[in-house]
Motif scaffolding. Structure first.
Motif, PDB file in Angstrom:
ATOM      1  N   PRO A 192     -18.258   3.203  11.973  1.00  0.00           N
ATOM      2  CA  PRO A 192     -18.430   2.082  11.088  1.00  0.00           C
ATOM      3  C   PRO A 192     -18.876   2.336   9.884  1.00  0.00           C
ATOM      4  CG  PRO A 192     -20.164   1.841  12.511  1.00  0.00           C
ATOM      5  CD  PRO A 192     -19.519   3.074  13.050  1.00  0.00           C
ATOM      6  N   VAL A 193     -18.926   1.403   8.914  1.00  0.00           N
ATOM      7  CA  VAL A 193     -19.448   1.508   7.535  1.00  0.00           C
ATOM      8  C   VAL A 193     -20.514   0.423   7.695  1.00  0.00           C
ATOM      9  CG1 VAL A 193     -19.390   0.628   5.231  1.00  0.00           C
ATOM     10  CG2 VAL A 193     -17.499   1.979   6.138  1.00  0.00           C
ATOM     11  N   VAL A 194     -21.791   0.646   7.376  1.00  0.00           N
ATOM     12  CA  VAL A 194     -23.011  -0.226   7.688  1.00  0.00           C
ATOM     13  C   VAL A 194     -23.292  -0.723   6.322  1.00  0.00           C
ATOM     14  CG1 VAL A 194     -25.196  -0.555   8.619  1.00  0.00           C
ATOM     15  CG2 VAL A 194     -23.553   1.001   9.722  1.00  0.00           C
ATOM     16  N   ILE A 195     -23.500  -2.092   6.284  1.00  0.00           N
ATOM     17  CA  ILE A 195     -23.755  -2.795   4.993  1.00  0.00           C
ATOM     18  C   ILE A 195     -25.068  -3.773   5.301  1.00  0.00           C
ATOM     19  CG2 ILE A 195     -23.051  -4.204   3.147  1.00  0.00           C
ATOM     20  CD1 ILE A 195     -21.586  -1.523   3.037  1.00  0.00           C
ATOM     21  N   GLU A 196     -26.070  -3.395   4.647  1.00  0.00           N
ATOM     22  CA  GLU A 196     -27.158  -4.639   4.916  1.00  0.00           C
ATOM     23  C   GLU A 196     -27.513  -4.800   6.449  1.00  0.00           C
ATOM     24  OE1 GLU A 196     -26.655  -8.333   2.938  1.00  0.00           O
ATOM     25  OE2 GLU A 196     -26.338  -7.179   0.839  1.00  0.00           O
ATOM     26  N   GLY A 197     -27.168  -3.307   7.070  1.00  0.00           N
ATOM     27  CA  GLY A 197     -27.656  -3.599   8.684  1.00  0.00           C
ATOM     28  C   GLY A 197     -26.411  -4.023   9.626  1.00  0.00           C
ATOM     29  N   ARG A 198     -25.459  -4.598   8.625  1.00  0.00           N
ATOM     30  CA  ARG A 198     -24.252  -5.026   9.648  1.00  0.00           C
ATOM     31  C   ARG A 198     -22.941  -4.087   9.480  1.00  0.00           C
ATOM     32  NH1 ARG A 198     -23.163 -11.312   8.232  1.00  0.00           N
ATOM     33  NH2 ARG A 198     -21.980 -11.072  10.456  1.00  0.00           N
ATOM     34  N   ALA A 199     -22.774  -3.667  10.974  1.00  0.00           N
ATOM     35  CA  ALA A 199     -21.710  -2.634  11.136  1.00  0.00           C
ATOM     36  C   ALA A 199     -20.079  -3.388  10.934  1.00  0.00           C
ATOM     37  CB  ALA A 199     -21.786  -2.131  12.632  1.00  0.00           C
ATOM     38  N   VAL A 200     -19.204  -2.853  10.058  1.00  0.00           N
ATOM     39  CA  VAL A 200     -17.884  -3.107   9.816  1.00  0.00           C
ATOM     40  C   VAL A 200     -17.113  -2.062  10.317  1.00  0.00           C
ATOM     41  CG1 VAL A 200     -16.430  -3.972   8.226  1.00  0.00           C
ATOM     42  CG2 VAL A 200     -18.758  -4.390   7.747  1.00  0.00           C
ATOM     43  N   THR A 201     -16.147  -2.543  11.063  1.00  0.00           N
ATOM     44  CA  THR A 201     -15.108  -1.715  11.955  1.00  0.00           C
ATOM     45  C   THR A 201     -13.659  -2.299  11.476  1.00  0.00           C
ATOM     46  OG1 THR A 201     -15.525  -2.921  13.797  1.00  0.00           O
ATOM     47  CG2 THR A 201     -16.678  -0.738  13.717  1.00  0.00           C
ATOM     48  N   TRP A 202     -12.682  -1.406  11.394  1.00  0.00           N
ATOM     49  CA  TRP A 202     -11.464  -1.934  11.187  1.00  0.00           C
ATOM     50  C   TRP A 202     -10.378  -1.622  12.303  1.00  0.00           C
ATOM     51  CZ3 TRP A 202     -14.737   0.299   7.891  1.00  0.00           C
ATOM     52  CH2 TRP A 202     -14.985  -0.336   6.577  1.00  0.00           C
ATOM     53  N   TRP A 203      -9.670  -2.438  12.580  1.00  0.00           N
ATOM     54  CA  TRP A 203      -8.719  -2.456  13.769  1.00  0.00           C
ATOM     55  C   TRP A 203      -7.178  -2.937  13.394  1.00  0.00           C
ATOM     56  CZ3 TRP A 203     -11.211  -0.744  17.980  1.00  0.00           C
ATOM     57  CH2 TRP A 203     -12.615  -0.703  17.973  1.00  0.00           C
ATOM     58  N   VAL A 204      -6.236  -2.285  14.099  1.00  0.00           N
ATOM     59  CA  VAL A 204      -4.994  -2.613  13.753  1.00  0.00           C
ATOM     60  C   VAL A 204      -4.681  -3.735  14.493  1.00  0.00           C
ATOM     61  CG1 VAL A 204      -2.568  -1.965  14.477  1.00  0.00           C
ATOM     62  CG2 VAL A 204      -4.274  -0.201  14.139  1.00  0.00           C
ATOM     63  N   GLU A 205      -4.077  -4.669  13.798  1.00  0.00           N
ATOM     64  CA  GLU A 205      -3.787  -6.190  14.070  1.00  0.00           C
ATOM     65  C   GLU A 205      -2.814  -6.138  15.172  1.00  0.00           C
ATOM     66  OE1 GLU A 205      -2.828 -10.693  12.170  1.00  0.00           O
ATOM     67  OE2 GLU A 205      -2.392  -8.862  11.194  1.00  0.00           O
ATOM     68  N   LEU A 206      -3.028  -7.052  16.088  1.00  0.00           N
ATOM     69  CA  LEU A 206      -2.047  -7.107  17.321  1.00  0.00           C
ATOM     70  C   LEU A 206      -1.048  -7.971  16.917  1.00  0.00           C
ATOM     71  CD1 LEU A 206      -4.149  -7.804  20.364  1.00  0.00           C
ATOM     72  CD2 LEU A 206      -3.067  -5.763  19.745  1.00  0.00           C
ATOM     73  N   PRO A 207       0.335  -7.831  17.349  1.00  0.00           N
ATOM     74  CA  PRO A 207       1.479  -8.801  17.216  1.00  0.00           C
ATOM     75  C   PRO A 207       1.136 -10.085  18.040  1.00  0.00           C
ATOM     76  CG  PRO A 207       2.097  -7.339  19.062  1.00  0.00           C
ATOM     77  CD  PRO A 207       0.785  -6.727  18.453  1.00  0.00           C
ATOM     78  N   PRO A 208       1.850 -11.144  17.719  1.00  0.00           N
ATOM     79  CA  PRO A 208       1.358 -12.502  18.486  1.00  0.00           C
ATOM     80  C   PRO A 208       1.138 -12.260  19.911  1.00  0.00           C
ATOM     81  CG  PRO A 208       3.312 -12.720  16.812  1.00  0.00           C
ATOM     82  CD  PRO A 208       3.211 -11.383  17.048  1.00  0.00           C
ATOM     83  N   HIS A 209       0.091 -12.776  20.341  1.00  0.00           N
ATOM     84  CA  HIS A 209      -0.250 -12.729  21.880  1.00  0.00           C
ATOM     85  C   HIS A 209      -0.942 -14.024  22.175  1.00  0.00           C
ATOM     86  CE1 HIS A 209      -3.607 -11.756  18.900  1.00  0.00           C
ATOM     87  NE2 HIS A 209      -4.327 -12.129  20.035  1.00  0.00           N
ATOM     88  N   ARG A 210      -1.081 -14.003  23.556  1.00  0.00           N
ATOM     89  CA  ARG A 210      -1.666 -15.219  24.322  1.00  0.00           C
ATOM     90  C   ARG A 210      -2.795 -14.562  25.395  1.00  0.00           C
ATOM     91  NH1 ARG A 210       2.624 -13.109  25.578  1.00  0.00           N
ATOM     92  NH2 ARG A 210       3.547 -13.810  23.745  1.00  0.00           N
ATOM     93  N   HIS A 211      -3.608 -15.500  25.853  1.00  0.00           N
ATOM     94  CA  HIS A 211      -4.416 -15.056  27.105  1.00  0.00           C
ATOM     95  C   HIS A 211      -3.471 -14.320  28.311  1.00  0.00           C
ATOM     96  CE1 HIS A 211      -8.082 -18.010  25.799  1.00  0.00           C
ATOM     97  NE2 HIS A 211      -7.749 -16.883  25.067  1.00  0.00           N
ATOM     98  N   GLY A 212      -4.042 -13.360  29.091  1.00  0.00           N
ATOM     99  CA  GLY A 212      -3.586 -12.880  29.919  1.00  0.00           C
ATOM    100  C   GLY A 212      -3.335 -13.576  31.106  1.00  0.00           C
ATOM    101  N   THR A 213      -2.608 -13.260  32.052  1.00  0.00           N
ATOM    102  CA  THR A 213      -2.396 -14.230  33.329  1.00  0.00           C
ATOM    103  C   THR A 213      -3.318 -13.574  34.237  1.00  0.00           C
ATOM    104  OG1 THR A 213      -0.494 -12.825  34.157  1.00  0.00           O
ATOM    105  CG2 THR A 213       0.092 -14.757  32.930  1.00  0.00           C
ATOM    106  N   ALA A 214      -3.461 -13.953  35.624  1.00  0.00           N
ATOM    107  CA  ALA A 214      -4.478 -13.323  36.473  1.00  0.00           C
ATOM    108  C   ALA A 214      -4.107 -11.964  36.773  1.00  0.00           C
ATOM    109  CB  ALA A 214      -4.674 -14.444  37.607  1.00  0.00           C
ATOM    110  N   ILE A 215      -2.455 -11.945  37.024  1.00  0.00           N
ATOM    111  CA  ILE A 215      -2.151 -10.718  37.359  1.00  0.00           C
ATOM    112  C   ILE A 215      -2.283  -9.506  36.370  1.00  0.00           C
ATOM    113  CG2 ILE A 215       0.138  -9.569  37.831  1.00  0.00           C
ATOM    114  CD1 ILE A 215       0.915 -12.123  39.636  1.00  0.00           C
ATOM    115  N   GLN A 216      -1.936 -10.073  35.091  1.00  0.00           N
ATOM    116  CA  GLN A 216      -1.979  -9.322  33.938  1.00  0.00           C
ATOM    117  C   GLN A 216      -3.584  -8.653  33.887  1.00  0.00           C
ATOM    118  OE1 GLN A 216      -0.472 -11.679  30.584  1.00  0.00           O
ATOM    119  NE2 GLN A 216       1.183 -10.339  30.725  1.00  0.00           N
TER     120      GLN A 216
END
Length: 299
Positions: free
Chosen positions: A86-110
């Motif tokens: 991460p990059v740490v600014i004023e004690g807070r860690a910033v990380t970068w992530w690839v945005e997911l396509p549209p999604h929804r909560h998983g089912t119990a089986i998933q």
């Protein structure tokens, strides 16, 4: 200015500085969520995640875990490649992530399928993944629960001590594996491109697989958030029913207490949420009848 507005202003200042440091365009940054972490959507399908102060080591480990899962072809949130994180600014860690396509909560089986795949992985040797700590940050949340009475905090301290003791004497169960650590249904999502993806890897560690399985059992039997039929499908898909294990009630009680401590933290920052922590404490104290209980979601 409200506490929420102050928190957003501080998070945006951290974001701007972190993006300048990393050479990332922060123009048009859109706040997605302001809760335990602050999430911003940036140009180029990048999501910036800003942790609370003091979480730099955890953030660095989360990035390593994400890249380890990617190397093992386990669908999970992907750290943006080619960046030192991460990059740490004023004690807070910033990380970068690839945005997911549209999604929804998983089912119990998933959820069951994703956990089975995760739990079947070998324990990593290339970095220190750490052991599961089900009590991480709970003392801090109790002490910062500004809307609670001292009697309430005293009860929570006593409850925490009792749960720690019970954790230390858990009966034997499944062999320790890599666990997600916070495997509720919202942290496993189904995407429009057909993937089942693990999110929020900050608690990923080595520990009893039963800890992950307990989250779905709590969803079903503490909160009635999924049906008993859904829970049976979860068990059939994963291949093990945690409720039959003698240590289940301990893990259930710890999970419920963690959820209550989170509500206490949220209420301390947003007093409008205070009735929810009062309600959850009353449930744990046996003042709202038997499970299932109705708990309102908090950020």
């Amino acid at each position: 200015m409200t506490l929420a507005q102050e928190a957003e202003t501080e998070a945006r200042a951290v974001l701007d500085e972190a993006c300048r440091t990393a050479g990332i365009d922060a123009s048009g940054a859109e706040l997605m969520r302001l809760g335990e972490n602050a999430l911003y959507r940036l140009p180029g399908r990048i999501v910036a995640r800003i942790a609370r102060a003091g979480q730099a080591m955890a953030a660095a480990r989360e990035v390593k875990i994400a890249r380890w899962l990617e190397a093992h072809q386990v669908p999970a949130v992907q750290a943006v490649p080619g960046l030192e994180q991460p990059v740490v600014i004023e004690g807070r860690a910033v990380t970068w992530w690839v945005e997911l396509p549209p999604h929804r909560h998983g089912t119990a089986i998933q959820v069951a399928t994703a956990l089975r795949r995760l739990h079947d992985l070998p324990i990593p040797t290339g970095f220190e993944i750490g052991r599961l700590d089900p009590f991480v940050r709970l003392t801090e949340r109790i002490e910062r629960a500004a809307t609670l009475t001292e009697d309430d905090r005293a009860w929570m301290r006593k409850r925490l001590a009792a749960l720690r003791t019970r954790w230390e004497v858990l009966p034997a169960g499944l062999p320790d594996r890599v666990v997600h650590g916070d495997a509720w249904i919202g942290n496993v999502v189904g995407t429009d491109d057909g993937r089942v993806v693990l999110l929020d890897l900050e608690r990923c560690s080595v520990g009893p697989p039963e800890w992950d399985l307990t989250s779905t059992a709590v969803k079903a039997f503490t909160l009635a958030g999924i049906s008993t039929d859904d829970y049976r499908r979860f068990v059939a898909s994963y291949g093990h029913d945690v409720i039959t294990w003698q240590g289940f009630e301990t893990l259930r009680d710890i999970r419920e207490f963690r959820m209550t401590c989170m509500a206490a933290q949220v209420a301390g920052e947003n007093p409008v949420r205070h009735p929810e922590i009062v309600h959850r404490l009353a449930c744990l104290r046996g003042q709202r009848g038997p499970r299932p209980w109705t708990w309102q979601a908090v950020p």
